[in-house]
Write a protein that holds these residues in place. Sequence first.
Motif, mmCIF file in Angstrom:
data_model
loop_
_atom_site.group_PDB
_atom_site.id
_atom_site.type_symbol
_atom_site.label_atom_id
_atom_site.label_comp_id
_atom_site.label_asym_id
_atom_site.label_seq_id
_atom_site.Cartn_x
_atom_site.Cartn_y
_atom_site.Cartn_z
ATOM 1 N N CYS A 1 31.213 66.048 89.884
ATOM 2 C CA CYS A 1 31.944 65.177 88.964
ATOM 3 C C CYS A 1 31.883 63.727 89.452
ATOM 4 O O CYS A 1 31.606 62.799 88.685
ATOM 5 C CB CYS A 1 33.376 65.676 88.877
ATOM 6 N N TRP A 2 32.135 63.544 90.742
ATOM 7 C CA TRP A 2 32.164 62.194 91.304
ATOM 8 C C TRP A 2 30.765 61.605 91.495
ATOM 9 O O TRP A 2 30.601 60.386 91.484
ATOM 10 C CB TRP A 2 32.949 62.185 92.618
ATOM 11 N N ASP A 3 29.762 62.468 91.675
ATOM 12 C CA ASP A 3 28.383 61.966 91.808
ATOM 13 C C ASP A 3 27.971 61.191 90.554
ATOM 14 O O ASP A 3 27.218 60.228 90.624
ATOM 15 C CB ASP A 3 27.397 63.122 92.046
ATOM 16 N N ASP B 1 29.894 59.364 88.854
ATOM 17 C CA ASP B 1 30.595 58.074 88.834
ATOM 18 C C ASP B 1 30.149 57.133 89.953
ATOM 19 O O ASP B 1 30.695 56.042 90.102
ATOM 20 C CB ASP B 1 32.118 58.303 88.971
ATOM 21 N N ASP B 2 29.148 57.570 90.736
ATOM 22 C CA ASP B 2 28.693 56.760 91.878
ATOM 23 C C ASP B 2 28.278 55.345 91.476
ATOM 24 O O ASP B 2 28.476 54.403 92.221
ATOM 25 C CB ASP B 2 27.534 57.452 92.604
ATOM 26 N N TYR C 1 36.433 56.453 91.189
ATOM 27 C CA TYR C 1 36.512 57.910 91.109
ATOM 28 C C TYR C 1 37.902 58.319 90.642
ATOM 29 O O TYR C 1 38.899 57.745 91.084
ATOM 30 C CB TYR C 1 36.187 58.528 92.479
ATOM 31 N N SER C 2 37.962 59.305 89.737
ATOM 32 C CA SER C 2 39.279 59.704 89.229
ATOM 33 C C SER C 2 39.449 61.213 89.242
ATOM 34 O O SER C 2 38.473 61.962 89.324
ATOM 35 C CB SER C 2 39.484 59.174 87.808
ATOM 36 N N THR D 1 39.611 54.409 94.909
ATOM 37 C CA THR D 1 38.505 53.607 95.436
ATOM 38 C C THR D 1 38.845 53.272 96.883
ATOM 39 O O THR D 1 39.966 52.835 97.135
ATOM 40 C CB THR D 1 38.301 52.282 94.651
ATOM 41 N N ARG E 1 35.559 56.222 97.377
ATOM 42 C CA ARG E 1 35.494 57.670 97.146
ATOM 43 C C ARG E 1 36.183 58.411 98.284
ATOM 44 O O ARG E 1 35.835 58.211 99.456
ATOM 45 C CB ARG E 1 34.019 58.086 97.044
#
Length: 202
Positions: free
Chosen positions: A42-44, A46-47, A52-53, A62, A64
């Motif tokens: 999921c966070w990848d 948003d890189d 990141y949420s 912030t 990550r």
Amino acid sequence: MAEASISVCQDQFSCSIYLDLLKDPVAIPCGHSYCMDCIKGCWDQDDHTGVYSCPQCRQIFTPRPVLGRNTMLAEVVEKLKKTVAPPAHCYAGPGDMACDFCTERKCKAIKCCLVCLASYCENHIQPHCEFPAFKQHKLIKASRQLEEMICSHHDKVMEVYCRTDQQCICYLCTMDEHRGHDTVSATAERTEKQKQLGETRR
């Protein structure tokens, strides 16, 4: 001292992304828990933003957060796995299509995705029904014929019918060995054939 008995529901230990019991559980700073791979994936995505949420409460982090396996939660989930099982009729038997995502005993697949080229049980199909990212994916009833619908050369769904060679092909085939042939969508050809059959019967 007697052991305390705690009544728990499987949903309390399910990942809201994976929709099944947590695997390698991690708790993020807001307190919500996810599978390590699920939240990483999921966070990848948003890189590129650097923001990141939490998929549940939407709290923003912030930089990550560094993820560490929650060993106590992992032990609880392991114990729960041994006590909670789906009803017997949910498991895939001989002749049934098995879910590609069940890790322990395979559940019966109810749908196949023609984009992912995978089969899903009732639990694992949920993201396809709920998340906008999967909106364009085409779901069909689980079928053992899924392999027959895939082009052996390009691993794509055969959605095109080549009238020249009288066979189903994928769209990449139209650019290779079937270039310049008389082609239509497989759906259009099926409709045409059914119409002809109806007229023949009459």
